[in-house]
Design a protein around this motif. Structure first.
Motif, PDB file in Angstrom:
ATOM      1  N   ALA A  38     -12.954   1.258   6.998  1.00  0.00           N
ATOM      2  CA  ALA A  38     -13.974   0.670   6.123  1.00  0.00           C
ATOM      3  C   ALA A  38     -14.115   1.458   4.819  1.00  0.00           C
ATOM      4  O   ALA A  38     -14.411   0.876   3.778  1.00  0.00           O
ATOM      5  N   THR A  47      -9.733   2.304   0.460  1.00  0.00           N
ATOM      6  CA  THR A  47      -9.728   1.401  -0.697  1.00  0.00           C
ATOM      7  C   THR A  47      -8.335   0.940  -1.129  1.00  0.00           C
ATOM      8  O   THR A  47      -8.215  -0.076  -1.810  1.00  0.00           O
ATOM      9  N   ARG A  48      -7.283   1.684  -0.744  1.00  0.00           N
ATOM     10  CA  ARG A  48      -5.943   1.340  -1.230  1.00  0.00           C
ATOM     11  C   ARG A  48      -4.930   1.113  -0.114  1.00  0.00           C
ATOM     12  O   ARG A  48      -4.232   0.102  -0.110  1.00  0.00           O
ATOM     13  N   GLY A 105     -10.109  -7.828   7.333  1.00  0.00           N
ATOM     14  CA  GLY A 105     -11.167  -7.487   6.375  1.00  0.00           C
ATOM     15  C   GLY A 105     -10.703  -6.452   5.368  1.00  0.00           C
ATOM     16  O   GLY A 105     -10.995  -6.555   4.171  1.00  0.00           O
ATOM     17  N   ALA A 106      -9.990  -5.446   5.846  1.00  0.00           N
ATOM     18  CA  ALA A 106      -9.455  -4.419   4.945  1.00  0.00           C
ATOM     19  C   ALA A 106      -8.436  -5.020   3.985  1.00  0.00           C
ATOM     20  O   ALA A 106      -8.469  -4.746   2.777  1.00  0.00           O
ATOM     21  N   ALA A 156      -8.255  -8.079   2.999  1.00  0.00           N
ATOM     22  CA  ALA A 156      -8.980  -8.929   2.049  1.00  0.00           C
ATOM     23  C   ALA A 156      -9.614  -8.109   0.928  1.00  0.00           C
ATOM     24  O   ALA A 156      -9.765  -8.608  -0.194  1.00  0.00           O
ATOM     25  N   ARG A 157      -9.945  -6.845   1.223  1.00  0.00           N
ATOM     26  CA  ARG A 157     -10.495  -5.950   0.193  1.00  0.00           C
ATOM     27  C   ARG A 157      -9.403  -5.350  -0.683  1.00  0.00           C
ATOM     28  O   ARG A 157      -9.683  -4.568  -1.584  1.00  0.00           O
ATOM     29  N   GLY A 158      -8.134  -5.630  -0.386  1.00  0.00           N
ATOM     30  CA  GLY A 158      -7.034  -5.112  -1.187  1.00  0.00           C
ATOM     31  C   GLY A 158      -6.340  -3.903  -0.595  1.00  0.00           C
ATOM     32  O   GLY A 158      -5.495  -3.294  -1.252  1.00  0.00           O
TER      33      GLY A 158
END
Length: 175
Positions: free
Chosen positions: A13, A16-17, A64-65, A67-69
């Motif tokens: 969660a 970010t990358r 979910g991860a 989808a966040r990029g």
């Protein structure tokens, strides 16, 4: 091995990358998989329903991860001929792909000249390593984390080397 390592879901969660996972064992004795593995050995049937009770949490977490990029990649170094456990993993990898993971397989003989860490790991955002330690029979012993730049560099370079030689899941044939 006591562990104060946050749960995997929490680490993903925060990511970010990228989340990179290197698996190097031919057998994992994961207690939660024991019954399913035994059933697969007896029947050849494996749960590959991404919406099933066993898979839905993982699929939700990874998708979910993604989808966040976040790029989620898994590389597996395997001995050939492969163990029954690797056949079992291969039989359900379609669910990992459905969730958005990229998965590749590297025959161990093609990894012989690579510098690899001594344990499986997840590397989050090229900075945080979550080591996974297993007993000789494959039971999970525990996890440790490291934010040491040298550990992250080792894991990142090792993963890149394996990934560059490994075969995408849809092209890898079990031997």
């Amino acid at each position: 091995m006591p562990s104060s390592v946050p749960p995997f879901a929490e680490l993903l969660a925060r990511c970010t990358r990228s989340a990179l996972h290197l698996e190097m064992r031919d057998h994992y004795g994961v207690a939660a998989e024991a019954d399913d593995f035994r059933t697969w050995l007896e029947t050849g049937q494996r749960d590959t329903d991404p919406g099933s009770e066993d898979w839905a949490p993982w699929v939700s977490l990874v998708s979910g991860a993604v989808a966040r990029g976040v790029t989620v990649r898994r590389a597996r170094i395997v001995s050939e001929p492969v163990s029954d456990y690797i056949r079992y993993e291969h039989a359900s990898t379609s669910v990992n792909l459905h969730a958005g993971e990229e998965v590749r397989w590297l025959p161990r003989h093609r990894a012989a000249d690579l510098a690899l860490p001594g344990a499986d790991f997840w590397l989050f955002d090229e900075q945080l390593v979550r080591w996974g330690f297993f007993s000789g029979n494959g039971a999970l012993v525990g996890h440790e984390m490291s934010e040491a730049p040298a550990a992250a560099k080792l894991c990142g370079e090792a993963f890149a080397a394996v990934w560059g030689r490994a075969v995408p899941h849809d092209q890898y044939r079990i031997r």
